[in-house]
Motif scaffolding. Structure first.
Motif, PDB file in Angstrom:
ATOM      1  N   ASP A 287       0.861  -1.186   0.000  1.00 45.43           N
ATOM      2  CA  ASP A 287       0.000   0.000   0.000  1.00 45.43           C
ATOM      3  C   ASP A 287       0.894   1.232   0.000  1.00 45.43           C
ATOM      4  O   ASP A 287       1.408   1.651   1.029  1.00 45.43           O
ATOM      5  CB  ASP A 287      -0.913  -0.010   1.232  1.00 45.43           C
ATOM      6  CG  ASP A 287      -2.049   0.991   1.098  1.00 45.43           C
ATOM      7  OD1 ASP A 287      -1.816   2.064   0.513  1.00 45.43           O
ATOM      8  OD2 ASP A 287      -3.157   0.695   1.569  1.00 45.43           O
TER       9      ASP A 287
ATOM     10  N   PRO B 293      -0.216   8.034  -1.349  1.00 51.23           N
ATOM     11  CA  PRO B 293      -1.011   8.589  -2.460  1.00 51.23           C
ATOM     12  C   PRO B 293      -0.116   9.326  -3.463  1.00 51.23           C
ATOM     13  O   PRO B 293       0.966   9.797  -3.118  1.00 51.23           O
ATOM     14  CB  PRO B 293      -1.966   9.565  -1.764  1.00 51.23           C
ATOM     15  CG  PRO B 293      -1.920   9.211  -0.313  1.00 51.23           C
ATOM     16  CD  PRO B 293      -0.576   8.628  -0.053  1.00 51.23           C
TER      17      PRO B 293
ATOM     18  N   ASP C  52      -4.840   6.448  -5.303  1.00 44.99           N
ATOM     19  CA  ASP C  52      -4.476   5.637  -4.140  1.00 44.99           C
ATOM     20  C   ASP C  52      -5.269   4.338  -4.180  1.00 44.99           C
ATOM     21  O   ASP C  52      -6.311   4.244  -4.844  1.00 44.99           O
ATOM     22  CB  ASP C  52      -4.770   6.401  -2.842  1.00 44.99           C
ATOM     23  CG  ASP C  52      -4.211   5.704  -1.617  1.00 44.99           C
ATOM     24  OD1 ASP C  52      -2.973   5.710  -1.457  1.00 44.99           O
ATOM     25  OD2 ASP C  52      -5.003   5.162  -0.830  1.00 44.99           O
ATOM     26  N   GLU C  53      -4.758   3.316  -3.436  1.00 44.16           N
ATOM     27  CA  GLU C  53      -5.473   2.040  -3.373  1.00 44.16           C
ATOM     28  C   GLU C  53      -6.842   2.188  -2.714  1.00 44.16           C
ATOM     29  O   GLU C  53      -7.776   1.446  -3.020  1.00 44.16           O
ATOM     30  CB  GLU C  53      -4.647   1.003  -2.595  1.00 44.16           C
ATOM     31  CG  GLU C  53      -3.349   0.592  -3.276  1.00 44.16           C
ATOM     32  CD  GLU C  53      -2.200   1.538  -2.964  1.00 44.16           C
ATOM     33  OE1 GLU C  53      -2.459   2.615  -2.378  1.00 44.16           O
ATOM     34  OE2 GLU C  53      -1.051   1.214  -3.309  1.00 44.16           O
ATOM     35  N   SER C  54      -6.956   3.158  -1.795  1.00 46.15           N
ATOM     36  CA  SER C  54      -8.232   3.395  -1.105  1.00 46.15           C
ATOM     37  C   SER C  54      -8.531   4.891  -1.164  1.00 46.15           C
ATOM     38  O   SER C  54      -8.468   5.602  -0.156  1.00 46.15           O
ATOM     39  CB  SER C  54      -8.147   2.917   0.351  1.00 46.15           C
ATOM     40  OG  SER C  54      -7.804   1.548   0.429  1.00 46.15           O
ATOM     41  N   VAL C  55      -8.845   5.357  -2.361  1.00 41.24           N
ATOM     42  CA  VAL C  55      -9.019   6.796  -2.555  1.00 41.24           C
ATOM     43  C   VAL C  55     -10.195   7.341  -1.755  1.00 41.24           C
ATOM     44  O   VAL C  55     -10.210   8.516  -1.367  1.00 41.24           O
ATOM     45  CB  VAL C  55      -9.190   7.108  -4.060  1.00 41.24           C
ATOM     46  CG1 VAL C  55     -10.540   6.623  -4.573  1.00 41.24           C
ATOM     47  CG2 VAL C  55      -9.008   8.591  -4.329  1.00 41.24           C
TER      48      VAL C  55
ATOM     49  N   GLU D 243     -10.825   6.791   1.217  1.00 33.67           N
ATOM     50  CA  GLU D 243     -10.417   7.036   2.593  1.00 33.67           C
ATOM     51  C   GLU D 243      -9.359   8.136   2.699  1.00 33.67           C
ATOM     52  O   GLU D 243      -8.792   8.361   3.768  1.00 33.67           O
ATOM     53  CB  GLU D 243      -9.880   5.745   3.223  1.00 33.67           C
ATOM     54  CG  GLU D 243     -10.914   4.628   3.309  1.00 33.67           C
ATOM     55  CD  GLU D 243     -10.374   3.405   4.035  1.00 33.67           C
ATOM     56  OE1 GLU D 243      -9.561   3.586   4.960  1.00 33.67           O
ATOM     57  OE2 GLU D 243     -10.759   2.284   3.674  1.00 33.67           O
ATOM     58  N   ILE D 244      -9.100   8.816   1.615  1.00 29.91           N
ATOM     59  CA  ILE D 244      -8.065   9.851   1.599  1.00 29.91           C
ATOM     60  C   ILE D 244      -8.531  11.090   2.368  1.00 29.91           C
ATOM     61  O   ILE D 244      -9.646  11.580   2.184  1.00 29.91           O
ATOM     62  CB  ILE D 244      -7.698  10.242   0.156  1.00 29.91           C
ATOM     63  CG1 ILE D 244      -6.922   9.119  -0.515  1.00 29.91           C
ATOM     64  CG2 ILE D 244      -6.898  11.540   0.110  1.00 29.91           C
ATOM     65  CD1 ILE D 244      -5.548   8.881   0.076  1.00 29.91           C
TER      66      ILE D 244
ATOM     67  N   ARG E  41      -3.453  12.306   2.576  1.00 31.92           N
ATOM     68  CA  ARG E  41      -3.020  11.329   3.578  1.00 31.92           C
ATOM     69  C   ARG E  41      -3.931  10.104   3.514  1.00 31.92           C
ATOM     70  O   ARG E  41      -5.159  10.238   3.525  1.00 31.92           O
ATOM     71  CB  ARG E  41      -3.066  11.947   4.970  1.00 31.92           C
ATOM     72  CG  ARG E  41      -2.571  11.017   6.083  1.00 31.92           C
ATOM     73  CD  ARG E  41      -2.800  11.611   7.466  1.00 31.92           C
ATOM     74  NE  ARG E  41      -2.161  12.907   7.598  1.00 31.92           N
ATOM     75  CZ  ARG E  41      -2.789  14.001   8.020  1.00 31.92           C
ATOM     76  NH1 ARG E  41      -4.082  13.946   8.326  1.00 31.92           N
ATOM     77  NH2 ARG E  41      -2.153  15.148   8.125  1.00 31.92           N
ATOM     78  N   ASP E  42      -3.318   8.898   3.456  1.00 33.21           N
ATOM     79  CA  ASP E  42      -4.132   7.682   3.401  1.00 33.21           C
ATOM     80  C   ASP E  42      -4.375   7.125   4.802  1.00 33.21           C
ATOM     81  O   ASP E  42      -3.958   7.719   5.803  1.00 33.21           O
ATOM     82  CB  ASP E  42      -3.493   6.640   2.478  1.00 33.21           C
ATOM     83  CG  ASP E  42      -2.159   6.120   3.002  1.00 33.21           C
ATOM     84  OD1 ASP E  42      -1.828   6.374   4.179  1.00 33.21           O
ATOM     85  OD2 ASP E  42      -1.442   5.455   2.229  1.00 33.21           O
ATOM     86  N   TYR E  43      -5.044   5.966   4.880  1.00 40.23           N
ATOM     87  CA  TYR E  43      -5.431   5.414   6.181  1.00 40.23           C
ATOM     88  C   TYR E  43      -4.239   4.902   6.976  1.00 40.23           C
ATOM     89  O   TYR E  43      -4.347   4.657   8.181  1.00 40.23           O
ATOM     90  CB  TYR E  43      -6.461   4.295   5.993  1.00 40.23           C
ATOM     91  CG  TYR E  43      -5.899   3.013   5.429  1.00 40.23           C
ATOM     92  CD1 TYR E  43      -5.585   1.936   6.256  1.00 40.23           C
ATOM     93  CD2 TYR E  43      -5.682   2.876   4.061  1.00 40.23           C
ATOM     94  CE1 TYR E  43      -5.067   0.768   5.736  1.00 40.23           C
ATOM     95  CE2 TYR E  43      -5.167   1.717   3.536  1.00 40.23           C
ATOM     96  CZ  TYR E  43      -4.858   0.656   4.375  1.00 40.23           C
ATOM     97  OH  TYR E  43      -4.342  -0.497   3.853  1.00 40.23           O
TER      98      TYR E  43
ATOM     99  N   GLU F  17       1.693  10.327   3.723  1.00 39.16           N
ATOM    100  CA  GLU F  17       1.341  11.633   3.171  1.00 39.16           C
ATOM    101  C   GLU F  17       2.107  11.934   1.889  1.00 39.16           C
ATOM    102  O   GLU F  17       3.241  11.502   1.709  1.00 39.16           O
ATOM    103  CB  GLU F  17       1.631  12.747   4.190  1.00 39.16           C
ATOM    104  CG  GLU F  17       0.764  12.709   5.425  1.00 39.16           C
ATOM    105  CD  GLU F  17       1.045  13.883   6.348  1.00 39.16           C
ATOM    106  OE1 GLU F  17       2.018  14.635   6.069  1.00 39.16           O
ATOM    107  OE2 GLU F  17       0.308  14.059   7.327  1.00 39.16           O
TER     108      GLU F  17
END
Length: 231
Positions: free
Chosen positions: A34, A37, A61-64, A66-67, A108-110, A114
């Motif tokens: 992971d 971003p 991002d892999e989990s956009v 949750e950005i 910033r991702d989960y 950053e």
């Protein structure tokens, strides 16, 4: 408990430990894969007022969903900054005045990874040219008691914005308006001159960018022998 039972229990614990260790490494590999971003955005550069109204940035991002997004315009953080379903955010710049501006983005991702992105751009007014007063070729040496003529053209891209004045004293203290036609042409006359005369003219023109031109004309009055003898 006999030796066979002990051996079976030992094997069972070893198998459970292997499974747990495998799950641990699987979790580590997932976290490693992971990545932080990535941010891409428009680079407006230099442009004129009204040519551009917004700047679009895109976060990948892999989990956009949750950005966490933080957008700052000229070091002031903007409220309610959320990515749309395409991972984009549009920054409205219609309210900015001409000048140099900065835009910074933080994503910033989960996992608290950053990424920062910044750009600068400059908004300018359109070029309006310069203010120029062009004088005609008229006489400035005048016979005593004769009329003096002053004529020429005022030039500017927005002639209707011009403030055009003249004075025979200090123009900064007192002045009168110069009449011009739609093409900027002007004509003035000073009748029956008996003394030398100095005229100063000044024009200020422009919608957003004001430029100024100033000219000075010196009239020399020549007295005849009869005028000199009468004095």
């Amino acid at each position: 408990m006999d030796k066979e039972q002990v051996r079976s229990l030992t094997l069972a614990f070893l198998m459970i430990g292997s499974v747990m260790l495998g799950l641990f490494f699987l979790g580590v590999e997932t976290d490693v894969s992971d990545r932080p971003p990535t941010i891409t955005g428009e680079e407006p550069g230099d442009f004129l007022v009204g040519e551009k109204t917004s700047v679009t940035v895109t976060v990948t991002d892999e989990s956009v969903e949750e950005i966490y997004l933080e957008v700052s315009l000229n070091n002031a953080q903007l409220p309610d900054t959320y990515l749309d379903e395409n991972g984009q955010y549009v920054v409205d710049i219609t309210g900015l005045n001409p000048g140099t501006h900065s835009l910074s983005i933080l994503a910033r991702d989960y996992l608290n990874q950053e990424t920062n992105w910044e750009t600068q751009f400059t908004i300018s007014y359109p070029d309006e040219g310069v203010t120029e007063i062009f004088l005609d070729n008229f006489a400035t040496t005048i016979n005593h008691g004769s009329d003096a003529i002053l004529s020429g053209n005022l030039s500017h891209s927005s002639i209707e914005t011009c403030e055009f004045v003249w004075s025979d004293s200090d123009i900064d203290d007192s002045s009168l308006n110069v009449g011009i036609n739609e093409n900027g042409h002007f004509t003035m006359d000073f009748p029956e001159l008996e003394e030398n005369l100095t005229i100063t003219m000044e024009a200020k023109c422009g919608i957003n960018i004001t430029t100024t031109d100033r000219v000075t004309i010196h009239y020399i009055v020549e007295k005849s022998e009869a005028d000199s003898s009468s004095n």
